[in-house]
Design an enzyme around this catalytic site. Structure first.
Site, short mmCIF file in Angstrom:
data_model
loop_
_atom_site.label_atom_id
_atom_site.label_comp_id
_atom_site.label_asym_id
_atom_site.label_seq_id
_atom_site.Cartn_x
_atom_site.Cartn_y
_atom_site.Cartn_z
N SER A 221 0.85 -1.19 0.00
CA SER A 221 0.00 0.00 0.00
C SER A 221 0.88 1.24 0.00
O SER A 221 1.92 1.30 0.66
CB SER A 221 -0.94 -0.01 1.21
OG SER A 221 -0.22 -0.15 2.41
N MET A 222 0.45 2.24 -0.78
CA MET A 222 1.24 3.45 -0.98
C MET A 222 0.43 4.71 -0.68
O MET A 222 0.67 5.77 -1.24
CB MET A 222 1.76 3.48 -2.41
CG MET A 222 2.61 2.28 -2.78
SD MET A 222 2.63 1.91 -4.56
CE MET A 222 3.27 3.43 -5.21
N GLY A 223 -0.56 4.58 0.21
CA GLY A 223 -1.38 5.74 0.56
C GLY A 223 -2.11 6.31 -0.63
O GLY A 223 -2.67 5.58 -1.45
N GLY A 226 -1.67 4.95 -4.29
CA GLY A 226 -2.20 3.69 -4.78
C GLY A 226 -1.60 2.48 -4.10
O GLY A 226 -1.23 2.51 -2.93
N GLY A 252 -6.18 0.50 5.89
CA GLY A 252 -5.32 -0.65 5.64
C GLY A 252 -5.99 -1.96 6.01
O GLY A 252 -5.84 -2.98 5.33
N ASP A 253 -6.77 -1.94 7.09
CA ASP A 253 -7.49 -3.14 7.52
C ASP A 253 -8.57 -3.51 6.50
O ASP A 253 -8.82 -4.69 6.23
CB ASP A 253 -8.13 -2.92 8.89
CG ASP A 253 -7.12 -2.44 9.93
OD1 ASP A 253 -5.93 -2.78 9.79
OD2 ASP A 253 -7.51 -1.71 10.84
#
Length: 311
Positions: A221-223, A226, A252-253
């Protein structure tokens, strides 16, 4: 069946304000109280997707009872190991610029006897071909190789383990080759001891090194930039979605829940990426750790843009 384990659950109190003033009086707005903890958040999102899962958690005291009752009201099957003390309460505050400040308590002490009790509970329920999600921080009294030992144990039984952890827990756990890992870009760069980057090609090359050890799937994950999705020889970059952010807590969850859902339902990597991006972005549009509605997710699914990358 999907099972989630939350070693350090919490009651999350999420609130907003215009600007956080250190050393001054701050008046909180839009306060939302939720039963939380990463594994619990995953199961809550799966419930929204109409996907069955079972929550395993260490609970304690009145706050633990509140969480158990909340999950019961959500019709989430919960199997708890009760310990001394109180389950923690966390305060998360987001300002008008979406800067998040978190004040998290330490969890109750979980001794080796209680850890063995949880091991027996997991063994009595989880079967070959099931999915086990290990997500979040460990509570006090738990060694940093706790997840690693569980991965080693259940991988031998044919269980697919999804890992979402950081720090020393991550370092120990990936050596036992979980099925899927979901670090963010910072966590991956930290583990690889390189300068932080959100460059998809650079991140994909680092992830391939981990996949060479036997990890089947890596999602990074890259905020707002993307996420990367990697499985076998496929690498897909999904651009970040533009949404009205109310809270990034639990995003994130929500992505982990989407990954578990996709694996359980045998979706293609493209479908995995689309679902994960929509569900994660949807979580940002809600207050607290609550998942997005099915209607919101269906809308965001149409906006996901994917790009195949050669590494």
């Amino acid at each position: 069946m999907i099972y989630t384990l939350t070693c350090n659950p919490a009651i999350d109190k999420t609130a907003s304000l215009q600007s956080l003033q250190v050393g001054a009086l701050n008046r909180l707005e839009n306060v939302v109280i939720s039963a939380a903890g990463k594994g619990i958040n995953v199961s809550k999102t799966l419930h929204t997707l109409q996907q069955e899962s079972v929550v395993f958690a260490y609970l304690a005291g009145n706050t633990g009872q509140y969480i158990e009752q909340s999950l019961l009201e959500m019709q989430l099957e919960t199997k708890a190991v009760w310990v001394e003390g109180s389950t923690r309460t966390n305060l998360k505050v987001m300002d008008a610029n979406t800067h998040l400040t978190e004040l998290n308590e330490r969890g109750p002490h979980i001794d080796s006897e209680k850890q063995l009790e949880m091991q027996a509970l997991l063994d009595a329920n989880i079967q070959c071909s099931d999915l086990l999600v290990l997500a979040g921080s460990l509570s006090t009294g738990m060694d940093s190789d706790y997840y690693a030992k569980l991965i080693s144990h259940f991988a031998k039984k044919g269980v697919k383990v999804i890992l979402d952890a950081d720090g020393n827990s991550f370092k120990h756990a990936i050596k036992e080759v979980p099925f899927l890992i979901k670090p963010n870009a910072f966590e991956l760069c930290q583990y690889m001891n390189v300068k932080e980057t959100n460059d998809p090609i650079t991140l994909a090359k680092m992830a391939k090194e981990l996949m060479a050890t036997g990890i089947a799937m890596v999602v990074i994950s890259m905020g707002k930039d993307g996420a990367l999705f990697m499985y076998e020889d496929q690498v897909i970059y999904a651009k970040g979605l533009q949404v009205d952010v109310k809270s990034t807590v639990g995003a994130g969850d929500a992505m982990v829940a989407a990954l578990a859902y996709a694996i359980e339902n045998k979706l293609s990597l493209e479908q995995v990426a689309i679902q994960a991006m929509a569900i994660s972005a949807g979580a940002c549009t809600t207050s607290g750790t609550e998942p997005a509605s099915k209607e919101m997710i269906d809308t965001l699914v149409q906006q996901v843009v994917l790009e195949k990358i050669e590494v």
